[in-house]
Write an enzyme that holds these catalytic residues in place. Structure first.
Site, PDB file in Angstrom:
ATOM      1  N   HIS A  94      52.824  39.999  41.969  1.00 60.21           N
ATOM      2  CA  HIS A  94      51.442  40.152  41.495  1.00 60.21           C
ATOM      3  C   HIS A  94      50.537  39.021  41.961  1.00 60.21           C
ATOM      4  CE1 HIS A  94      49.367  43.058  38.964  1.00 60.21           C
ATOM      5  NE2 HIS A  94      48.583  42.089  38.547  1.00 60.21           N
ATOM      6  N   LYS A 149      47.740  52.496  37.613  1.00 65.37           N
ATOM      7  CA  LYS A 149      47.676  52.188  36.187  1.00 65.37           C
ATOM      8  C   LYS A 149      46.575  53.019  35.537  1.00 65.37           C
ATOM      9  CE  LYS A 149      47.723  48.236  33.070  1.00 65.37           C
ATOM     10  NZ  LYS A 149      47.650  46.754  32.975  1.00 65.37           N
ATOM     11  N   TYR A 173      38.242  36.530  38.442  1.00 62.16           N
ATOM     12  CA  TYR A 173      38.487  35.909  39.747  1.00 62.16           C
ATOM     13  C   TYR A 173      37.348  34.990  40.174  1.00 62.16           C
ATOM     14  CZ  TYR A 173      42.353  39.168  39.999  1.00 62.16           C
ATOM     15  OH  TYR A 173      43.513  39.853  39.730  1.00 62.16           O
ATOM     16  N   ARG A 213      49.717  46.668  43.031  1.00 63.72           N
ATOM     17  CA  ARG A 213      50.687  46.328  41.998  1.00 63.72           C
ATOM     18  C   ARG A 213      52.079  46.648  42.545  1.00 63.72           C
ATOM     19  NH1 ARG A 213      46.564  49.345  39.294  1.00 63.72           N
ATOM     20  NH2 ARG A 213      45.409  48.077  37.775  1.00 63.72           N
ATOM     21  N   ARG A 224      48.396  40.162  44.774  1.00 59.75           N
ATOM     22  CA  ARG A 224      47.236  40.941  44.328  1.00 59.75           C
ATOM     23  C   ARG A 224      46.112  40.006  43.869  1.00 59.75           C
ATOM     24  NH1 ARG A 224      45.692  45.996  41.893  1.00 59.75           N
ATOM     25  NH2 ARG A 224      44.825  45.772  39.794  1.00 59.75           N
ATOM     26  N   HIS A 231      40.443  48.488  38.557  1.00 59.13           N
ATOM     27  CA  HIS A 231      40.123  47.985  37.229  1.00 59.13           C
ATOM     28  C   HIS A 231      39.133  48.918  36.538  1.00 59.13           C
ATOM     29  CE1 HIS A 231      41.229  43.555  38.325  1.00 59.13           C
ATOM     30  NE2 HIS A 231      42.278  44.266  37.970  1.00 59.13           N
TER      31      HIS A 231
END
Length: 361
Positions: free
Chosen positions: A304, A240, A339, A215, A307, A330
Site C-alpha cells: 500500500h 473497494k 496527501y 490496492r 499507492r 476514493h
C-alpha cells in the site's frame, strides 16, 4: 502468576477433522483434558487432539478458562468449526455481497466475541456488556482504533442485520479517529526497487502497483481483459465499495506487461500463482518487501505504500486533486486531501531560517 497458554486450532489428522490442542506439558492439565474430552496424543504431530464433531468449545472454555489462557489460533487453519458462528451470519454477509476479506475479518472478530462469553446467550447482551468487552480489549490487548471499529462493526452486523434489531439498539461507543499521515517512498527509492528487480513478473507487479495506484486486492483480481492498450487505460473492476474505475496505463508499464506476458503466458489473471489461480496476498507483500530490502531501504515497505507514493508524487508534480481522487477510487475528497500534508510541493518553495546560520561544510 501468569496463566499457562492453551492454543487450539483446526487440523486434519489421519484423514479426520480434529481440533488440535497445544500447551507446555503439565500432568494435571493432561489428566483433566483426557478425562473431560477424551483427548488423544499424536506422536507424529506433537499435539493433543479431539475429533471436530465431538469438540464442545463452550465446555472447553468453562473447564479451562479460569486456570488457563485459551488462544484460538486461525493462522492458515480453518477454525470455523471450533467456534460455530450463529446461524445466518455468514449467509447474510454473502447475500449483501461483502468481500471475502471483510467476511473473514467479521467472522474472526465475532468468534472472539463469542469465545469471551461461552455461557451467555447472545440474545441477552446489553450495550454496557459490549462496551465493557471493548474496554477489556483496549486495556489488555491495546487494540488499534481501526481494529476496535472493525470489531464493533462485526458485532453490530449480527444484531442489526442478521437479527434485524433496531439500528440504535446497541449504542456502542466509537473511538476517536486517528489522524495519521501515510508513509511514502521517494521517486528514487521506487526507481531503484523496480530497476534492481530482475524477476520480470515481480518487476511488473511493483511497477503496476505504483503507476496505477492499486490496492493489493485490485492487483490480485486484475484480469488480462482489463488492460486496454489501445486507449492506454486499465479497468479496475469492483474495487473497494464494489465500484469500477479506470486508471491510466503508462507506456513503461505497458512495455513491461507485454514482455512479461510474452514470457509467462498467464491464462486469465495478470499475476497467476500455482494452478493458474490468482497470486496470493502474501506473495505480493513478500515481493514488495524483498525488493525494498534488496536495495537497503530502511523504511517499513508494504504494497500500500506504493499507492500512497503514487498519489503523493502526482500531487507534487501538480496533478489536480480531483483526478487523483478518481484514480484512487476514493468516495470522499477528504480521504485524498491527506496527501496534501505529505507532499513536499509547498515546503520546497520556502527557505529554512537555519540556512543562514550554519556554514556550508
Amino acid at each position: 502468576m501468569q496463566k499457562v497458554k492453551l492454543t487450539i486450532s483446526s487440523d486434519t489428522h489421519r484423514k479426520q477433522k480434529v481440533v488440535a490442542i497445544r500447551f507446555s506439558y503439565e500432568a494435571g492439565l493432561v489428566d483433566l483434558l483426557k478425562r473431560e474430552f477424551a483427548a488423544t496424543w499424536s506422536q507424529t504431530k506433537k499435539y493433543w487432539w479431539v475429533a471436530r464433531d465431538k469438540f464442545d468449545y463452550k465446555k472447553f472454555k468453562k473447564v479451562f478458562s479460569f486456570t488457563y489462557e485459551i488462544v484460538v489460533q486461525d493462522g492458515n487453519t480453518d477454525v470455523e468449526e471450533v467456534i460455530r458462528l450463529p446461524k445466518g451470519f455468514i449467509e447474510k454477509l454473502k447475500r449483501v455481497r461483502y468481500s471475502d476479506s471483510t467476511i473473514k475479518v467479521y467472522s474472526k472478530y465475532f468468534r472472539d466475541f463469542q469465545s469471551a462469553f461461552p455461557d451467555k446467550d447472545l440474545n441477552k447482551f446489553t450495550p454496557e456488556d459490549i462496551n465493557d468487552y471493548m474496554l477489556g480489549l483496549i486495556e489488555k490487548q491495546n487494540i488499534s482504533t481501526s481494529q476496535q471499529n472493525q470489531r464493533i462493526n462485526a458485532i453490530k452486523f449480527y444484531y442489526e442485520k442478521v437479527l434485524g434489531r433496531e439500528k440504535l439498539y446497541f449504542s456502542i461507543e466509537r473511538p476517536k479517529k486517528e489522524k495519521l499521515l501515510p508513509d511514502v517512498l521517494s521517486k528514487n527509492e521506487i526507481s531503484i526497487m523496480i530497476n534492481s528487480t530482475h524477476n520480470l513478473k515481480h518487476k511488473c507487479l511493483i511497477a503496476l502497483l505504483y503507476s496505477c495506484g492499486l490496492r493489493r486486492s485490485e492487483a490480485i483480481n486484475m484480469e488480462l481483459k482489463n488492460v486496454d492498450s489501445d486507449r492506454m487505460l486499465i479497468k479496475i473492476r469492483a474495487g473497494k465499495g464494489k465500484k469500477d474505475r479506470y486508471v491510466q496505463l503508462a507506456k513503461p508499464t505497458l512495455l513491461l506487461l507485454r514482455a512479461y506476458y510474452k514470457k509467462s503466458k498467464p491464462l486469465k489473471w495478470i499475476f497467476e500463482g500455482p494452478s493458474n489461480k490468482p497470486y496470493s496476498a502474501k506473495s505480493i507483500s513478500n515481493v514488495v518487501k524483498t525488493a525494498a530490502q534488496r536495495v537497503g531501504i530502511k523504511k517499513r515497505v508494504f504494497p500500500h505504500i506504493l499507492r500512497h507514493s503514487f498519489a503523493t508524487h502526482h500531487l507534487e508534480q501538480g496533478t489536480d486533486l480531483r483526478y487523483i481522487q478518481e484514480w484512487l477510487g476514493h468516495g470522499s475528497s477528504k480521504t485524498t486531501e491527506r496527501y496534501t500534508h505529505v507532499s513536499n510541493k509547498d515546503f520546497i518553495k520556502f527557505k529554512n531560517p537555519i540556512d543562514d546560520l550554519i556554514d556550508d561544510t
